[in-house]
Scaffold this active site. Structure first.
Site, short mmCIF file in Angstrom:
data_model
loop_
_atom_site.label_atom_id
_atom_site.label_comp_id
_atom_site.label_asym_id
_atom_site.label_seq_id
_atom_site.Cartn_x
_atom_site.Cartn_y
_atom_site.Cartn_z
N LYS A 238 -6.30 -38.52 73.09
CA LYS A 238 -5.12 -38.23 73.94
C LYS A 238 -3.87 -39.31 73.99
CE LYS A 238 -7.64 -35.35 77.09
NZ LYS A 238 -7.86 -34.61 78.57
N GLU B 144 -0.48 -28.71 81.79
CA GLU B 144 -1.30 -28.82 82.84
C GLU B 144 -0.99 -29.58 84.28
OE1 GLU B 144 -5.40 -30.37 81.75
OE2 GLU B 144 -6.02 -30.49 83.54
N ARG C 114 -10.67 -46.03 84.42
CA ARG C 114 -10.85 -45.16 83.58
C ARG C 114 -10.13 -45.18 82.20
NH1 ARG C 114 -9.63 -38.69 84.70
NH2 ARG C 114 -8.93 -38.28 82.33
N GLU D 167 -16.89 -36.33 80.98
CA GLU D 167 -16.84 -35.65 82.41
C GLU D 167 -18.09 -34.73 82.45
OE1 GLU D 167 -13.10 -33.47 81.64
OE2 GLU D 167 -12.28 -35.06 82.82
N GLU E 25 -3.81 -36.18 70.52
CA GLU E 25 -3.80 -34.86 71.18
C GLU E 25 -2.92 -34.79 72.22
OE1 GLU E 25 -7.99 -33.67 72.36
OE2 GLU E 25 -7.07 -33.05 74.34
N GLU F 129 9.80 -35.76 86.10
CA GLU F 129 9.41 -37.37 86.42
C GLU F 129 9.78 -37.67 87.66
OE1 GLU F 129 10.32 -40.60 83.42
OE2 GLU F 129 8.40 -41.57 83.97
N ASP G 120 -4.96 -38.93 81.30
CA ASP G 120 -4.77 -37.48 81.07
C ASP G 120 -3.52 -36.77 81.20
OD1 ASP G 120 -6.30 -35.19 80.47
OD2 ASP G 120 -6.92 -35.11 82.58
N ARG H 142 -7.04 -23.99 81.87
CA ARG H 142 -5.56 -24.57 81.80
C ARG H 142 -4.79 -23.91 80.97
NH1 ARG H 142 -7.43 -27.48 86.07
NH2 ARG H 142 -9.00 -28.91 85.48
C1 BDP Z 1 -8.39 -32.59 81.80
C2 BDP Z 1 -8.67 -31.16 82.11
C3 BDP Z 1 -9.99 -30.46 81.67
C4 BDP Z 1 -10.21 -30.67 80.33
C5 BDP Z 1 -10.38 -31.83 80.13
C6 BDP Z 1 -10.58 -32.35 78.64
O1 BDP Z 1 -8.22 -30.88 83.33
O2 BDP Z 1 -9.81 -28.97 82.00
O3 BDP Z 1 -11.56 -30.12 80.26
O4 BDP Z 1 -9.21 -32.67 80.48
O5 BDP Z 1 -9.46 -32.64 77.80
O6 BDP Z 1 -7.28 -32.45 81.35
O7 BDP Z 1 -11.78 -32.20 78.21
#
Ligand code: BDP
Length: 717
Positions: free
Chosen positions: A367, A400, A343, A291, A394, A518, A372, A168
């Site tokens: 985060k 991204e 999620r 993930e 975070e 947005e 995300d 990213r």
């Molecule tokens: C997502 C991204 C991925 C990251 C993941 C993370 O797409 O590339 O590895 O978060 O924060 O947003 O671990």
């Protein structure tokens, strides 16, 4: 200008002549060690004075001030221990770690840091003022709001590869690594350190959270030492992301169980090796059990077991562990089978019962939103669940989901909404900024991390205007009360020009940019609606459902949105403290901009604005993309006021953004028109008579291509 000096280019100040009388001619920097931040400050101050005001100040490096009364107009930069304030009759206000005292009088400038780093920050603050033509007397102390002010790079090792990619990253290849090893030429690291230090960043994690253990070979450990040596004079400590299974995959053990003695020993050994080379190593960042990444859950251990494993290894050295809350199991998320799967619930569920379990040098890195980095998310509910464990927010400077630096999106206003959000824990004021700085619970202090992903591109991030986000990030981590507009104006003056027209134009574009993005991407809290399967870039609302990442809109022919209520949905609203939960539980009290985040509603549902959901989609997309068109014209208006290179490069991006915002507009409106069958009240959607269709052109050297998703092209081709 290429942009490489960012906001530290120290351009000559137009009114320099009149200001010279107020400037120091001699600089006393109270440290003779060339690698110390105070020494760096001395050199930097001389550079700034020369470059901004054409003033050749002499620098005297001394370990303690040799004079009782310094001769001439002078500047002293030192620390509480190297400068004897009492002996000089100076009363320094209370300073905490990394803080500084700046005292500017017509006769002398005094910059006193609580520590070396603080002195350097004070010097940069003084230069920041000089760069804006401000030589006025001032006297104040400045202390950071939080001790952790880190950036995260997601640089890959690319072991066995032929390059140095960044996950990213949109500003070129890695400045640290190349094909599995630490680069020989680290010139850019030096420049990056300077930029980061100037806004108060004190830590950097070098490698991708999806980590690779090859960093631990002897050669690379020596390389890390070289990197740390470059950051040290700027007061920045390095940290590393860890691959949880390293003891097995790299160390050859049969297990990576965090409670296994051999595993524990293995991590101790690695950590000792790092500290032998980098004695001020900051600590570890861990993405575990997320993930598909290995983690403690592989062995039915808790996340705390995993975090504490690392925490114990760095503890004797004063290191810390940032343990990421980004934990969810993509395999168990299956929207078609389970309407209650969500999620957004994962972090709170996985950290349930662990608040008292973490070692005291663990900080949970959360985060800003529960999913995300979307264009609009509620604050992560986990911030309200940790009372004993310090947390860090975070953020993501790397855009991204937000246009990947091809779109201007100034993020400070969004971050401030997150930081200011009041969680009302136990019915008491509980703003996120006061949770992460440790005030709310009076326990450990956390702070800030931002995924930055700067690369070798001379613009660092990929476009000139996106750098305001890095500037604002550092400044907000130091002081979350700073105003997004004021930060931006200062950044513009330092980066481009003092000309008020330039300042106004950059402000107009930047402040309109997040709302516009947005508007033309995803509205009402439905998420960004980017392509989820691949790049997270262009529009692809269809990909938002039926994916294993749990980023779902649940759109059908009649309704849209995730029902996250306790009453009928996933129960996510109930993860918030009572007052906030009650607001989110009811569509009537949920703010419009989060409506579809928390509720599944018919397209015909009426918003507080009076519009329906679907008509709001249409209107917002037309409005947002119309705003993006104005960016081009606005920018063209300052053509003669900034240098040609940056003007042209940014213009190219703005023209692109204007075009891409139309692609966004038409894709999204078309998609939901097709789904709902409800026409736009203003008759715009689906009406593309102004377009020149590529398939109607005489094509030379091009082939006809069926666009996916189909709605991204007006006729699918
Ligand atoms: C997502 C991204 C991925 C990251 C993941 C993370 O797409 O590339 O590895 O978060 O924060 O947003 O671990």
């Amino acid at each position: 200008e290429t942009g490489i000096d960012a906001w530290l280019r120290y351009a000559p100040y137009p009114g320099a002549a009149g200001h010279k009388a107020f400037l120091p001619q001699t600089i006393f920097a109270l440290n003779t060690t060339t690698t110390s931040p105070v020494y760096t400050a001395g050199t930097e101050l001389a550079l700034g004075l020369k470059s901004i005001y054409d003033l050749q100040a002499s620098v005297e490096y001394q370990d303690a001030l040799h004079y009782t009364t310094c001769p001439g107009k002078h500047l002293i930069v030192g620390t509480l221990s190297s400068y004897d304030a009492k002996a000089h009759g100076v009363r320094v206000p209370e300073l905490i770690e990394d803080g500084y005292f700046l005292d500017i009088t017509p006769r002398r400038v005094l910059i006193i840091g609580q520590n070396e780093r603080g002195a350097l920050y004070g010097a940069f603050e003084y230069l920041n003022r000089l760069g804006q033509g401000n030589v006025a007397p001032a006297s104040f102390a400045s202390n950071p709001d939080a001790p952790i002010r880190w950036v995260n790079q997601w640089d890959n090792m690319n072991e066995g590869g032929t390059h140095g990619s960044i996950e990213r990253g949109y500003g070129g290849v890695s400045m640290f690594f190349w094909a599995g090893v630490v680069r020989e030429d680290l010139t850019r690291v030096h420049q990056y350190a300077r930029i980061l230090a100037s806004v108060g960043i004190n830590g950097i994690v070098l490698n991708n959270v999806n980590a690779n253990a090859s960093l631990f070979n002897e050669n690379n450990l020596d390389g890390l030492k070289r990197i740390a040596d470059i950051f040290r004079p700027y007061g920045i400590r390095i940290g590393l992301s860890l691959l949880f299974s390293s003891p097995q995959s790299y160390g050859g053990l049969s297990t990576f169980d965090p409670l296994d003695e051999r595993v524990i020993q293995w991590w101790h050994d690695i950590t000792d090796k790092i500290y032998a080379r980098v004695p001020d190593f900051a600590g570890y960042l861990s993405k575990a059990s997320s993930e598909g990444q290995p983690g403690p859950l592989t062995y039915n251990r808790t996340l705390a077991d995993g975090a504490n494993l690392f925490a114990r290894t760095v503890k004797p050295y004063g290191g810390i562990v940032l343990f990421r809350a980004f934990v969810y199991d993509s395999k168990t998320l299956n929207q078609t089978l389970d309407w209650k799967a969500d999620r957004a619930n994962a972090a709170v569920e996985f950290f349930e019962g662990l608040d008292t379990e973490f070692a005291d040098n663990v900080v949970v890195q959360i985060k800003y939103g529960p999913i995300d980095f979307q264009v609009r998310e509620p604050v992560s509910p986990l911030f309200s669940h940790l009372r004993q464990t310090p947390s860090a927010v975070e953020l993501q400077v790397s855009q991204e989901y937000l246009g990947q630096q091809a779109h201007v999106v100034y993020l400070a206003p969004m971050w401030k909404e997150t930081l200011d959000f009041d969680m009302r824990i136990d019915g008491k004021p509980s703003a996120v900024k006061n949770i992460i700085n440790g005030q709310r619970w009076n326990t450990g202090r956390g702070g800030y991390a931002a995924v930055v992903n700067a690369g070798l591109n001379s613009t660092w991030l990929g476009s000139h205007l996106s750098l305001s986000n890095l500037y604002a990030y550092g400044k907000l981590a130091w002081d979350p009360e700073s105003s997004a507009e004021e930060l931006l104006d200062a950044w513009t003056r330092l980066t481009f020009s003092h000309d008020q027209a330039v300042v106004d134009t950059v402000r107009e574009i930047s402040m309109a940019s997040w709302p516009a993005y947005e508007d033309y991407s995803g509205n009402l809290g439905v998420q960004t609606l980017t392509d989820i399967l691949n790049g997270h870039y262009g529009p692809n609302p269809a990909s938002q459902d039926g994916n294993p990442w749990g980023q779902w809109t649940r759109a059908d022919g009649f309704s849209i949105g995730m029902d996250r209520t306790l009453k009928n949905g996933t129960g996510n609203a109930a993860q918030y403290p009572a007052e906030v939960a009650a607001t989110y539980e009811d569509p009537e009290t949920t703010p419009d901009n989060l409506l579809l985040w928390f509720h599944h509603l018919p397209y015909t549902y009426r918003l507080k604005s009076g519009s329906t959901v679907i008509q709001h989609f249409y209107d917002a997309h037309y409005r947002g993309s119309a705003v993006a068109q104005t960016f081009v014209t606005l920018w063209e208006g300052i053509k003669d006021k900034i240098d040609a290179q940056r003007y042209e490069e940014q213009l190219f991006r703005l023209v692109y953004q204007a075009g891409h915002s139309l692609v966004w507009r038409d894709s999204i409106t078309n998609f939901y028109y097709n789904k709902s069958g409800i026409p736009d009240e203003l008759g715009r959607v689906g009406n593309y008579k102004y377009r020149v269709e590529a398939e109607d052109m005489q094509l030379d050297g091009y082939v006809k291509y069926q666009v996916k998703p189909f709605e991204s092209a007006s006729r699918g081709w």
